[in-house]
Motif scaffolding. Structure first.
Motif, mmCIF file in Angstrom:
data_model
loop_
_atom_site.group_PDB
_atom_site.id
_atom_site.type_symbol
_atom_site.label_atom_id
_atom_site.label_comp_id
_atom_site.label_asym_id
_atom_site.label_seq_id
_atom_site.Cartn_x
_atom_site.Cartn_y
_atom_site.Cartn_z
ATOM 1 N N GLY A 168 0.781 -1.220 0.000
ATOM 2 C CA GLY A 168 0.000 0.000 0.000
ATOM 3 C C GLY A 168 0.814 1.272 0.000
ATOM 4 O O GLY A 168 0.286 2.363 0.259
ATOM 5 N N ALA A 169 2.103 1.156 -0.298
ATOM 6 C CA ALA A 169 2.983 2.326 -0.313
ATOM 7 C C ALA A 169 3.147 2.849 -1.731
ATOM 8 O O ALA A 169 3.045 2.093 -2.700
ATOM 9 N N ASP A 170 3.412 4.129 -1.834
ATOM 10 C CA ASP A 170 3.731 4.753 -3.114
ATOM 11 C C ASP A 170 5.240 4.629 -3.307
ATOM 12 O O ASP A 170 6.007 5.264 -2.584
ATOM 13 N N PRO A 171 5.718 3.801 -4.259
ATOM 14 C CA PRO A 171 7.165 3.586 -4.401
ATOM 15 C C PRO A 171 7.962 4.869 -4.578
ATOM 16 O O PRO A 171 9.036 5.018 -3.988
ATOM 17 N N GLU A 172 7.452 5.786 -5.374
ATOM 18 C CA GLU A 172 8.194 7.033 -5.585
ATOM 19 C C GLU A 172 8.295 7.838 -4.290
ATOM 20 O O GLU A 172 9.347 8.403 -3.976
ATOM 21 N N GLU A 173 7.233 7.852 -3.537
ATOM 22 C CA GLU A 173 7.226 8.598 -2.283
ATOM 23 C C GLU A 173 8.229 8.023 -1.287
ATOM 24 O O GLU A 173 8.945 8.774 -0.615
ATOM 25 N N VAL A 174 8.285 6.698 -1.176
ATOM 26 C CA VAL A 174 9.168 6.113 -0.160
ATOM 27 C C VAL A 174 10.620 6.049 -0.628
ATOM 28 O O VAL A 174 11.527 5.948 0.204
ATOM 29 N N MET A 175 10.854 6.118 -1.935
ATOM 30 C CA MET A 175 12.236 6.200 -2.417
ATOM 31 C C MET A 175 12.815 7.596 -2.259
ATOM 32 O O MET A 175 14.039 7.768 -2.121
ATOM 33 N N ALA A 176 11.948 8.609 -2.275
ATOM 34 C CA ALA A 176 12.389 10.007 -2.316
ATOM 35 C C ALA A 176 13.400 10.397 -1.233
ATOM 36 O O ALA A 176 14.374 11.100 -1.530
ATOM 37 N N PRO A 177 13.233 9.964 0.037
ATOM 38 C CA PRO A 177 14.193 10.393 1.061
ATOM 39 C C PRO A 177 15.616 9.888 0.829
ATOM 40 O O PRO A 177 16.564 10.410 1.430
ATOM 41 N N PHE A 178 15.766 8.874 -0.022
ATOM 42 C CA PHE A 178 17.083 8.267 -0.209
ATOM 43 C C PHE A 178 17.782 8.715 -1.486
ATOM 44 O O PHE A 178 18.939 8.356 -1.711
ATOM 45 N N THR A 179 17.084 9.478 -2.321
ATOM 46 C CA THR A 179 17.713 9.888 -3.576
ATOM 47 C C THR A 179 18.889 10.831 -3.329
ATOM 48 O O THR A 179 19.944 10.676 -3.950
ATOM 49 N N GLU A 180 18.725 11.779 -2.429
ATOM 50 C CA GLU A 180 19.805 12.743 -2.197
ATOM 51 C C GLU A 180 21.055 12.103 -1.606
ATOM 52 O O GLU A 180 22.156 12.303 -2.138
ATOM 53 N N PRO A 181 20.950 11.297 -0.520
ATOM 54 C CA PRO A 181 22.179 10.706 0.027
ATOM 55 C C PRO A 181 22.852 9.723 -0.925
ATOM 56 O O PRO A 181 24.080 9.707 -1.034
ATOM 57 N N LEU A 182 22.074 8.906 -1.639
ATOM 58 C CA LEU A 182 22.694 7.966 -2.569
ATOM 59 C C LEU A 182 23.295 8.684 -3.764
ATOM 60 O O LEU A 182 24.393 8.325 -4.222
ATOM 61 N N ASP A 183 22.606 9.690 -4.280
ATOM 62 C CA ASP A 183 23.156 10.452 -5.401
ATOM 63 C C ASP A 183 24.437 11.177 -4.980
ATOM 64 O O ASP A 183 25.391 11.280 -5.766
ATOM 65 N N ALA A 184 24.448 11.682 -3.742
ATOM 66 C CA ALA A 184 25.642 12.381 -3.246
ATOM 67 C C ALA A 184 26.826 11.429 -3.169
ATOM 68 O O ALA A 184 27.961 11.786 -3.521
ATOM 69 N N TRP A 185 26.568 10.206 -2.724
ATOM 70 C CA TRP A 185 27.650 9.213 -2.651
ATOM 71 C C TRP A 185 28.199 8.931 -4.049
ATOM 72 O O TRP A 185 29.418 8.883 -4.243
ATOM 73 N N HIS A 186 27.313 8.743 -5.005
ATOM 74 C CA HIS A 186 27.765 8.449 -6.368
ATOM 75 C C HIS A 186 28.486 9.645 -6.985
ATOM 76 O O HIS A 186 29.454 9.474 -7.730
ATOM 77 N N ASP A 187 28.045 10.851 -6.654
ATOM 78 C CA ASP A 187 28.721 12.039 -7.181
ATOM 79 C C ASP A 187 30.141 12.161 -6.633
ATOM 80 O O ASP A 187 31.053 12.610 -7.341
ATOM 81 N N ARG A 188 30.321 11.760 -5.368
ATOM 82 C CA ARG A 188 31.646 11.868 -4.753
ATOM 83 C C ARG A 188 32.572 10.727 -5.150
ATOM 84 O O ARG A 188 33.772 10.779 -4.876
ATOM 85 N N THR A 189 32.024 9.702 -5.756
ATOM 86 C CA THR A 189 32.842 8.529 -6.095
ATOM 87 C C THR A 189 32.712 8.192 -7.577
ATOM 88 O O THR A 189 32.537 7.021 -7.944
ATOM 89 N N LYS A 190 32.822 9.190 -8.402
ATOM 90 C CA LYS A 190 32.757 8.947 -9.843
ATOM 91 C C LYS A 190 34.055 8.300 -10.316
ATOM 92 O O LYS A 190 35.134 8.860 -10.138
ATOM 93 N N PRO A 191 33.968 7.133 -10.923
ATOM 94 C CA PRO A 191 35.188 6.475 -11.420
ATOM 95 C C PRO A 191 35.767 7.209 -12.619
ATOM 96 O O PRO A 191 35.032 7.816 -13.410
ATOM 97 N N GLN A 192 37.083 7.138 -12.738
ATOM 98 C CA GLN A 192 37.779 7.787 -13.850
ATOM 99 C C GLN A 192 38.126 6.810 -14.975
ATOM 100 O O GLN A 192 38.455 7.243 -16.078
ATOM 101 N N THR A 193 38.080 5.527 -14.681
ATOM 102 C CA THR A 193 38.414 4.509 -15.681
ATOM 103 C C THR A 193 37.396 3.377 -15.608
ATOM 104 O O THR A 193 36.636 3.265 -14.632
ATOM 105 N N TRP A 194 37.428 2.524 -16.637
ATOM 106 C CA TRP A 194 36.510 1.387 -16.636
ATOM 107 C C TRP A 194 36.812 0.453 -15.480
ATOM 108 O O TRP A 194 35.900 -0.052 -14.825
ATOM 109 N N LEU A 195 38.082 0.222 -15.174
ATOM 110 C CA LEU A 195 38.432 -0.653 -14.052
ATOM 111 C C LEU A 195 37.943 -0.065 -12.728
ATOM 112 O O LEU A 195 37.464 -0.789 -11.857
ATOM 113 N N GLU A 196 38.061 1.246 -12.566
ATOM 114 C CA GLU A 196 37.551 1.869 -11.344
ATOM 115 C C GLU A 196 36.038 1.688 -11.244
ATOM 116 O O GLU A 196 35.496 1.497 -10.153
#
Length: 241
Positions: free
Chosen positions: A79-107
């Motif tokens: 009975g949950a709205d998937p978009e609504e319950v995912m919303a609180p986690f988009t910023e922290p997960l996106d921030a982690w990925h932004d700070r850990t952008k790989p520079q090579t395919w192996l990375e």
């Protein structure tokens, strides 16, 4: 939208209010993590140096999207709205990925294996205190079967061809883990029900004490287990800890 009861134990359903907030939070976090993993592996497939590697990564990306749909569908069943319950986690997960952008395919491969791996280990530990169906779903969608073997072999072969890569990739792996654990702490401080679910599971075998030392010891053991799994991944890739 509110779930469960304020008096319910973490992971349990309230007497009339459905699943707990902690379980909904966990599923929202898993859904978004799986969706992002699909996007990232799809990007990695484009960068792969061989057609075989492109095909393997495309298949792994498709599996992640299937996992996302399973978690999304479970949220809808509850009975949950998937978009609504995912919303609180988009910023922290996106921030982690932004700070850990790989520079090579192996990375990018190391990140997919090590970074996502320790995050998955953490989610599994949290899910241990959830209801049986949620726990089984988390275990299933977080399985590294196939992905781990392929990525480890690709990195290991590259390091065998060029041993100078090992040091740089090991440093990269350590950075990924540090960033992942830091982000987990941020999520825990902003989603207190989710944090309570972790503590309730980590400390369930410990005697109660006024200082809470039993819970702290159990959580410390949990992080030691995460570190052991991380070291095993490094070894599988031919990297030093």
């Amino acid at each position: 939208m509110t779930y469960g009861s304020a008096d319910s134990a973490p992971g349990s359903a309230g007497p009339s209010d459905g699943p707990s907030t902690a379980v909904i939070d966990l599923l929202g976090l898993l859904a978004y993590a799986e969706l992002v993993a699909f996007f990232r592996l799809s990007d990695n497939a484009e960068l792969a140096p061989t057609l075989v590697a492109k095909g393997e990564l495309a298949g792994l990306a498709a599996a992640e999207y299937t996992h996302y749909k399973r978690v999304r569908d479970r949220l809808a069943e509850l009975g949950a709205d998937p978009e609504e319950v995912m919303a609180p986690f988009t910023e922290p997960l996106d921030a982690w990925h932004d700070r850990t952008k790989p520079q090579t395919w192996l990375e990018s491969l190391v990140k997919a294996y090590v970074g996502d791996g320790i995050a998955g280990d953490f989610y599994r530990e949290v899910a241990e205190s959830a209801d049986e169906e949620t726990r089984a779903l988390a275990q299933s969608v977080l399985s590294e079967s196939g992905r781990g073997d392929f990525i480890a072999s690709q990195v290991r072969e590259a390091v065998e061809r060029d041993p100078s890569l090992a040091g740089r990739l090991s440093l990269w792996a350590r950075r990924l883990v540090g960033e992942a654990l830091s982000q987990a702490q941020i999520v825990a401080t902003t989603r207190v029900e989710l944090a309570a679910l972790l503590v309730s599971g980590a400390g369930e075998a410990e005697p109660e004490s006024e200082s809470g030392s039993g819970d702290l010891a159990a959580v410390s053991r949990m992080f030691a287990k995460l570190t052991d799994a991380h070291n095993a991944r490094l070894e599988a890739m031919g990297l030093n800890g």
